[in-house]
Write an enzyme that holds these catalytic residues in place. Structure first.
Site, PDB file in Angstrom:
ATOM      1  N   HIS A  81      28.394  52.441  43.473  1.00  0.00           N
ATOM      2  CA  HIS A  81      29.627  52.048  44.157  1.00  0.00           C
ATOM      3  C   HIS A  81      29.917  52.946  45.348  1.00  0.00           C
ATOM      4  O   HIS A  81      30.698  52.579  46.236  1.00  0.00           O
ATOM      5  CB  HIS A  81      30.800  52.064  43.180  1.00  0.00           C
ATOM      6  CG  HIS A  81      30.703  51.030  42.105  1.00  0.00           C
ATOM      7  ND1 HIS A  81      30.033  51.263  40.919  1.00  0.00           N
ATOM      8  CD2 HIS A  81      31.142  49.747  42.050  1.00  0.00           C
ATOM      9  CE1 HIS A  81      30.089  50.163  40.172  1.00  0.00           C
ATOM     10  NE2 HIS A  81      30.747  49.239  40.832  1.00  0.00           N
ATOM     11  N   GLU A 114      32.212  39.296  42.834  1.00  0.00           N
ATOM     12  CA  GLU A 114      31.485  39.012  41.598  1.00  0.00           C
ATOM     13  C   GLU A 114      30.482  37.867  41.759  1.00  0.00           C
ATOM     14  O   GLU A 114      29.344  37.945  41.295  1.00  0.00           O
ATOM     15  CB  GLU A 114      32.459  38.700  40.458  1.00  0.00           C
ATOM     16  CG  GLU A 114      33.435  39.806  40.133  1.00  0.00           C
ATOM     17  CD  GLU A 114      32.775  41.160  39.952  1.00  0.00           C
ATOM     18  OE1 GLU A 114      31.597  41.218  39.536  1.00  0.00           O
ATOM     19  OE2 GLU A 114      33.417  42.170  40.246  1.00  0.00           O
TER      20      GLU A 114
END
Length: 548
Positions: A450, A363
């Site tokens: 992803h 993140e």
């Protein structure tokens, strides 16, 4: 498998999309490369700059921006706005600029100017090679029409409660094709899985056609792991302690207590500076998830500072903050530029928090990417954005050397989102997850980011460890190659430095896989020399995933 947490103790430290490839364009001068040195990497590695030193570099570049724009051949209506400056140990600088045209922001107009230690321009890396020229700056459609089009686009993506979060602004769209006058609208609300939404929709200001869209909330998942008893920075306020790491830019961790609002939440406090029980709890006030998030942020900060010479996400010594217990049984974690923060859900049954070392690394790296290359979160550039977070998040996990969870090239092997004990992603052979791609193909840009990250993750594994069968930290891998070649790895440490150098010095918002190959070759040349073992390994690893 239900992840559990070993006991954690907190003690205060002593004071305690498929778009045009980025290309290295040499403005009549030599392109950036490594000079002959006894240790090339020592000269091209980034310096750890203090906040004041970085500010001084940015101010100097801003003062010189008009002359720089003229030198690199920009038009009379174009101006440069400094975004960041990276300085190498040998004094070379890489100044990243945004661009304006007739006062309007140019999306896809970003570029990096490379200068030698003597201040001579050596090359320019541009997000687009197209000349900026827009005949008419008067929009034929209204802002209201652009806003409606953007909301329709958001709902088509399955989002809920969509509404314009920011009024449309007039821009020049230059990331794909011929530059056009456009509106950029940011649509707020929630994505289908409950993740907040910041969907950027670009609308042609002449025809009303949607030109492009990307999601600014960048999600990722990783290892909910046993971190054991850890020591991190806290601060005492009055008679209570706070999860506030004053030694790392004042990083704080807050409790969202199941809320999904945009607020930070409530700062975690404790009476005795001993935090958490070491066991996942369904309680919305549990400190254990906060322990993992806070520790993960600390390790990530240290990795970037000690390994890559970066002083925080923005390289300015200021920390982001973390929020845990977001939503009800929210099975994800995400980075948001708007709050400059990481947010973590508690997972299935609110007992599988997505708070771990590689989640934190993943993140926070989205934040680093946003503040450097700014890779658009769509198409091939979006896949590279996700891969960057997987790559550097994995590097954070290895850096931590935590005996409770040795570093590996598996993504999400502890949280068991699949319900069968398998990881979310495999870097040695991405297709093992059933959706990711092992190799580049012309259709890669249409794949979810992803999964289109697969070839870059595969490249990084091959560059680090090489092809074929092997066991690393008790995990077995068997990495194939597209062309049947045998790739010899150069080691993870060198591979990490090459990827980071490419990200911060040679990639731009529109970089696709071909551009990533160019960027990493430039990085390897700067760090280790053109024609070096490392340079040749980069070329071989890209060929092995069908990028040549």
């Amino acid at each position: 498998m239900t992840p559990r947490y070993a006991r954690h103790k907190r003690t205060t430290l002593a004071i305690a999309t498929s778009v045009a490839a980025a290309a290295l364009l040499t403005t009549g001068l030599t392109s950036t490369g490594a000079a002959a040195k006894s240790d090339p990497a020592a000269g091209a590695s980034p310096m750890l700059l203090s906040s004041s030193a970085r500010t001084a570099l940015i101010e100097r570049a801003a003062a010189e921006a008009p002359a720089t724009a003229e030198e690199i051949g920009l038009g009379a209506k174009e101006e440069l706005v400094v975004k960041d400056v990276v300085k190498d140990a040998d004094g070379s600088t890489h100044t990243r600029y945004e661009r304006t045209y007739a006062g309007l922001p140019v999306l896809g107009g970003d570029l990096v100017v490379h200068e030698s230690p003597k201040g001579e321009t050596e090359g320019v890396t541009r997000a687009t090679k197209a000349a900026l020229k827009v005949a008419d700056l008067t929009a034929d459609i209204t802002k209201s029409a652009a806003e409606k089009q953007a909301v329709r686009a958001a709902k088509a993506e399955g989002s809920t409660k969509s509404a314009a979060d920011r009024a449309p602004r007039k821009v020049i769209w230059a990331a794909t094709g011929t530059p056009k006058l456009a509106y950029e609208t940011v649509v707020g609300g929630f994505q289908h899985d409950g993740t907040p939404q910041e969907l950027h929709v670009v609308t042609d200001a002449t025809t009303g056609e949607k030109l492009y869209e990307w999601e600014a909330i960048q999600t990722g998942t990783g290892n909910s792991q046993y971190s054991g008893t850890v020591t991190v920075g806290t601060a005492k306020s009055g008679s209570t302690y706070q999860l506030n790491d004053t030694t790392r830019g004042n990083h704080k961790t807050y409790n969202k207590a199941r809320a999904t609002s945009s607020s930070a939440g409530t700062l975690f406090t404790d009476a005795d500076d001993t935090w958490g029980t070491g066991t996942a709890s369904s309680s919305s006030t549990s400190q254990t998830a906060a322990v993992d998030a806070h520790y993960g942020a600390q390790v990530t900060w240290d990795f970037y500072k000690n390994v890559l010479g970066r002083n925080g996400i923005k390289n300015n010594g200021v920390a982001a903050y973390s929020r845990v217990h977001y939503g009800n049984a929210y099975v994800n974690a995400f980075w948001s530029d708007s709050c400059f923060c990481m947010t973590y859900g508690d997972g299935a049954g609110n007992v599988k928090p997505l708070t771990s070392l590689d989640v934190a690394g993943h993140e926070m790296t989205h934040g680093v990417t946003s503040n450097t290359a700014g890779l658009n979160y769509s198409g091939e550039s979006g896949g590279l954005n996700e891969a960057t977070s997987d790559i550097l998040g994995t590097a954070v996990e290895f850096y931590a050397a935590n005996s409770k969870d040795a570093g590996d090239y598996l993504i999400g092997e502890k949280i068991d989102i699949n319900g069968d004990g398998t990881p979310l992603r495999y870097m040695d052979k991405p297709s093992k997850d059933g959706a990711s791609k092992d190799y580049w193909s012309s259709s890669l840009g249409s794949v979810d980011v992803h999964y289109s990250s697969g070839p870059a993750n595969h490249f990084f594994y091959l560059l680090s460890e090489g092809s074929g069968s092997k066991t690393i930290n008790g995990v077995s891998y068997n990495s194939p190659t597209y062309n049947g070649s045998t790739v010899t790895g150069i080691g993870r440490d060198k591979a990490v430095k090459i990827w980071y150098k490419a990200l911060t010095s040679y990639m731009t918002s529109t970089t696709n896989y071909k551009g990533a190959r160019t960027a990493t070759l430039n990085a390897a040349s700067a760090l280790y020399g053109s024609g070096s073992t490392e340079y040749n390994a980069v070329a071989s690893a890209w060929s092995a995933v069908n990028v040549s």
